[in-house]
Motif scaffolding. Structure first.
Motif, PDB file in Angstrom:
ATOM      1  N   SER A   1      10.932  23.613  46.781  1.00  0.00           N
ATOM      2  CA  SER A   1       9.940  23.029  45.870  1.00  0.00           C
ATOM      3  C   SER A   1       9.922  21.504  45.962  1.00  0.00           C
ATOM      4  N   SER A   2       8.834  20.914  45.475  1.00  0.00           N
ATOM      5  CA  SER A   2       8.763  19.453  45.394  1.00  0.00           C
ATOM      6  C   SER A   2       9.797  18.928  44.403  1.00  0.00           C
TER       7      SER A   2
ATOM      8  N   ASN B   1       3.526  28.862  32.692  1.00  0.00           N
ATOM      9  CA  ASN B   1       3.316  29.883  33.716  1.00  0.00           C
ATOM     10  C   ASN B   1       4.110  31.143  33.410  1.00  0.00           C
TER      11      ASN B   1
ATOM     12  N   LYS C   1       4.777  22.953  32.423  1.00  0.00           N
ATOM     13  CA  LYS C   1       3.866  23.755  33.247  1.00  0.00           C
ATOM     14  C   LYS C   1       4.522  25.072  33.637  1.00  0.00           C
TER      15      LYS C   1
ATOM     16  N   TYR D   1       6.344  18.815  34.129  1.00  0.00           N
ATOM     17  CA  TYR D   1       6.556  19.868  35.124  1.00  0.00           C
ATOM     18  C   TYR D   1       7.254  21.064  34.493  1.00  0.00           C
TER      19      TYR D   1
ATOM     20  N   ARG E   1       6.528  31.403  39.496  1.00  0.00           N
ATOM     21  CA  ARG E   1       5.591  30.883  40.493  1.00  0.00           C
ATOM     22  C   ARG E   1       4.935  29.624  39.961  1.00  0.00           C
ATOM     23  N   GLU E   2       4.758  28.635  40.838  1.00  0.00           N
ATOM     24  CA  GLU E   2       4.274  27.330  40.386  1.00  0.00           C
ATOM     25  C   GLU E   2       2.761  27.260  40.244  1.00  0.00           C
ATOM     26  N   ASN E   3       2.036  27.869  41.177  1.00  0.00           N
ATOM     27  CA  ASN E   3       0.575  27.763  41.172  1.00  0.00           C
ATOM     28  C   ASN E   3      -0.045  29.143  40.948  1.00  0.00           C
ATOM     29  N   ILE E   4      -0.694  29.318  39.810  1.00  0.00           N
ATOM     30  CA  ILE E   4      -1.255  30.624  39.474  1.00  0.00           C
ATOM     31  C   ILE E   4      -2.731  30.549  39.078  1.00  0.00           C
ATOM     32  N   ALA E   5      -3.298  29.345  39.056  1.00  0.00           N
ATOM     33  CA  ALA E   5      -4.639  29.162  38.483  1.00  0.00           C
ATOM     34  C   ALA E   5      -5.725  29.886  39.265  1.00  0.00           C
ATOM     35  N   ASN E   6      -5.600  29.967  40.588  1.00  0.00           N
ATOM     36  CA  ASN E   6      -6.695  30.489  41.411  1.00  0.00           C
ATOM     37  C   ASN E   6      -6.443  31.890  41.950  1.00  0.00           C
TER      38      ASN E   6
END
Length: 366
Positions: free
Chosen positions: A50-51, A159, A155, A152, A219-224
């Motif tokens: 991860s970043s 999530n 967020k 962060y 999971r970090e990105n779930i928007a799309n």
């Protein structure tokens, strides 16, 4: 009543609630632990993709030889999954840190002084190492790092709450088991790898119980995500937490069937191919089978029929092939058959028939 067993003081913010959090001192200890050679060499202990991990390395790598990190590494060398790890995770919740980097006992956990006395030479107690921890926090400007990443953390917490129906899990588990817990605390660090753990403690007068799940980040990105992708992602994150939560329900039931378990599982190594590992007994091996099996029963009652095969296949493949619980596929198939044939009863009603199947399975395969 065991006087050496810790109790907790359940604050109002946690009572009758399910709370997901990244506690400050907990994250401080995860950061210090993640600088150790032991953690760096074990992807099950640290997540490096991860970043956030890159931010952590950039900020803290120059403190790899701090005395706190060296002492932690020594504590982890013999067994990084043992008592030191569990003590650090749990006991860090009893400490807060102020703006002067001073640690403050927040009164959360009550430990008999004799326990600290007898275990202080073999277990890392954060409260007995405050000078080292405070010095590390001060020199590394930990407070600044934590503050910079609060958005962060928020967020990821959001999530988790979107991906996981924690209230639904609790409702289902309390319908299927007799155990009840008045508080769920789901605690994670973005640095945590695949090593998860759970425990529960009563409050001071033992009228309530609080359960703790120490897990990795969601999971970090779930928007799309499409609806199908979201449901699959939901099942993956839910499994991580659920198979920790339900240990607090499964283990007490297993305790009622120890003789039956002993007869049904002649040799745990016929069921557990880890060659030692973290489950070196019939009891720990069976409970892992059962907690993952119970998740699949929960999945049957929760997710869409369209995605069911995928949702059940992934954890089944993972625990069988990656975790080396070599008979889980057959075990899971039989558990589902029993559950559906008995009109989805309480889980304790499945114990005797699954033990009978295990005895026959062992006899058949040998």
């Amino acid at each position: 009543m065991n006087i050496f067993y810790p109790t907790v003081n359940i604050k109002e913010k946690y009572q009758d609630k399910i709370v997901v959090e990244v506690p400050e001192v907990y994250e401080l200890m995860q950061i210090a632990s993640s600088l150790t050679g032991t953690f760096k060499n074990d992807p099950n202990l640290i997540k490096s993709s991860s970043s956030y991990y890159q931010d952590f390395r950039n900020h803290f790598q120059e403190f790899e030889n701090h005395d706190l990190v060296l002492k932690l590494n020594k504590a982890f060398e013999e067994n990084p999954y043992g008592n030191n790890q569990h003590a650090i995770r749990m006991l860090s919740l009893g400490l807060d840190i102020d703006n002067q980097n001073s640690l403050i006992d927040n009164g959360f956990i009550n430990i008999n002084p004799a326990t600290k006395y007898f275990l202080s030479t073999s277990v890392f107690f954060p409260s007995l190492n405050t000078n080292l921890i405070e010095d590390f926090a001060k020199k590394s400007n930990f407070k600044d790092f934590y503050k910079e990443h609060k958005g962060y953390y928020s967020k990821l917490i959001n999530n988790y709450n979107e991906l996981c129906d924690f209230k639904g899990m609790q409702t289902w588990l309390e319908k299927k088991f007799t155990s009840k817990y008045q508080s769920y605390r789901i605690i994670f660090s973005p640095l945590t790898g695949g090593f998860h753990s759970t425990t529960s403690f009563p409050n001071s007068d033992r009228s309530m119980d609080q359960t703790f799940m120490f897990v990795s980040a969601p999971r970090e990105n779930i928007a799309n995500l499409s609806p199908k992708e979201f449901e699959t992602a939901s099942s993956l994150s839910s499994r991580i937490v659920f198979t920790e939560i339900d240990h607090n329900y499964v283990n007490p039931v297993t305790d009622q069937f120890l003789n039956e378990l002993d007869e049904a599982m002649d040799d745990y190594k016929n069921w557990n191919g880890q060659n030692g590992g973290s489950y070196p007994s019939k009891y720990s091996t069976f409970n892992e089978y059962m907690t993952w099996g119970v998740f699949n029963l929960y999945a049957l009652d929760t997710y869409s029929e369209e995605n069911m095969d995928t949702i059940i296949q992934y954890p089944t493949d993972f625990i069988t092939e990656n975790r080396k619980f070599i008979r889980f596929r057959e075990f899971n198939q039989e558990l589902i058959r029993l559950y559906e044939s008995k009109d989805k009863p309480k889980i304790e009603e499945l114990y005797e028939p699954i033990f009978e199947w295990m005895r026959k399975e062992y006899e058949t395969s040998n």
